[in-house]
Write a protein that holds these residues in place. Sequence first.
Motif, PDB file in Angstrom:
ATOM      1  N   ASN A   1       0.870  -1.173   0.000  1.00 53.12           N
ATOM      2  CA  ASN A   1       0.000   0.000   0.000  1.00 53.12           C
ATOM      3  C   ASN A   1       0.906   1.221   0.000  1.00 53.12           C
ATOM      4  O   ASN A   1       1.453   1.607   1.029  1.00 53.12           O
TER       5      ASN A   1
ATOM      6  N   ASP B   1     -10.840 -14.632 -10.378  1.00 57.63           N
ATOM      7  CA  ASP B   1     -11.830 -14.174 -11.354  1.00 57.63           C
ATOM      8  C   ASP B   1     -12.155 -15.225 -12.405  1.00 57.63           C
ATOM      9  O   ASP B   1     -13.274 -15.282 -12.908  1.00 57.63           O
TER      10      ASP B   1
ATOM     11  N   GLU C   1     -14.924 -13.263  -2.972  1.00 58.68           N
ATOM     12  CA  GLU C   1     -13.798 -12.861  -2.143  1.00 58.68           C
ATOM     13  C   GLU C   1     -13.351 -14.069  -1.324  1.00 58.68           C
ATOM     14  O   GLU C   1     -14.143 -14.709  -0.641  1.00 58.68           O
TER      15      GLU C   1
ATOM     16  N   ARG D   1      -9.274 -11.519   3.260  1.00 59.98           N
ATOM     17  CA  ARG D   1      -8.732 -10.167   3.297  1.00 59.98           C
ATOM     18  C   ARG D   1      -7.849 -10.004   4.521  1.00 59.98           C
ATOM     19  O   ARG D   1      -8.020 -10.676   5.533  1.00 59.98           O
TER      20      ARG D   1
ATOM     21  N   THR E   1      -7.505 -11.254  -8.650  1.00 56.39           N
ATOM     22  CA  THR E   1      -7.598  -9.816  -8.419  1.00 56.39           C
ATOM     23  C   THR E   1      -7.302  -9.492  -6.962  1.00 56.39           C
ATOM     24  O   THR E   1      -7.821 -10.148  -6.057  1.00 56.39           O
TER      25      THR E   1
ATOM     26  N   GLU F   1      -7.713  -6.293  -4.345  1.00 56.93           N
ATOM     27  CA  GLU F   1      -8.443  -5.026  -4.228  1.00 56.93           C
ATOM     28  C   GLU F   1      -8.186  -4.419  -2.856  1.00 56.93           C
ATOM     29  O   GLU F   1      -8.369  -5.086  -1.832  1.00 56.93           O
TER      30      GLU F   1
ATOM     31  N   THR G   1      -9.220  -1.590  -0.140  1.00 55.59           N
ATOM     32  CA  THR G   1     -10.338  -0.731   0.255  1.00 55.59           C
ATOM     33  C   THR G   1      -9.975   0.003   1.531  1.00 55.59           C
ATOM     34  O   THR G   1      -9.375  -0.574   2.441  1.00 55.59           O
TER      35      THR G   1
END
Length: 200
Positions: free
Chosen positions: A69, A82, A153, A156, A191, A193, A195
């Motif tokens: 990040n 995906d 998903e 995370r 993927t 992602e 957030t």
Amino acid sequence: MAGLGAAGSGAGAGTYAVFRDAETSSGNTVRAGTLDLDIGSNDERALIGPDATSVEPEETGGRELLVSNEGSIPGELAFGIDDVRDLENGREKPELEAGDETGGDPGRGAGELSSVLELRIAVRRDSDEPPVAHFVGGADEFATVADVPVGEELGRVALPAGGDVVVETTYRLPTDASNRVRTDRVEVTATFELTQTVSD
């Protein structure tokens, strides 16, 4: 006299004065923070890597991918698969003799490799530390590629501003993989992602 008195009173009210002082408040700037996900250079973004081109039964391989990040706001990194694409790439004689009846060249959807190839994807804060999460499989287990949910998903982890995690992917082809998967290829699209972390 009364009229003159009134006029004098009015004139006196108009001459009052007050002290004033003013200061300027500067530097009142609001700037939006950033979320900037980085998963390596353009030629190093593959989870599995470029060396898995001639995999044999009993073979295990994989690679580590640094996910960062680069922004100024903490976030949560989510991961998902995906698409899983099987390619037959033709059928050699041993495949036919092993009962491979699908065929096609390249034969999308006709290959069998995803039904036997096993995968594990772990997340570490550092290469030398134990995993903090598993996106696919577990500490002592693999998942067959064909059994991994697609379009969902899978997990995370927190990714603070300026922080990074190591995503470690391991694949293996079991010893009981038959000739049906010879020359087959499986392509996996994933993927990441990031957030923004929302406080309660």
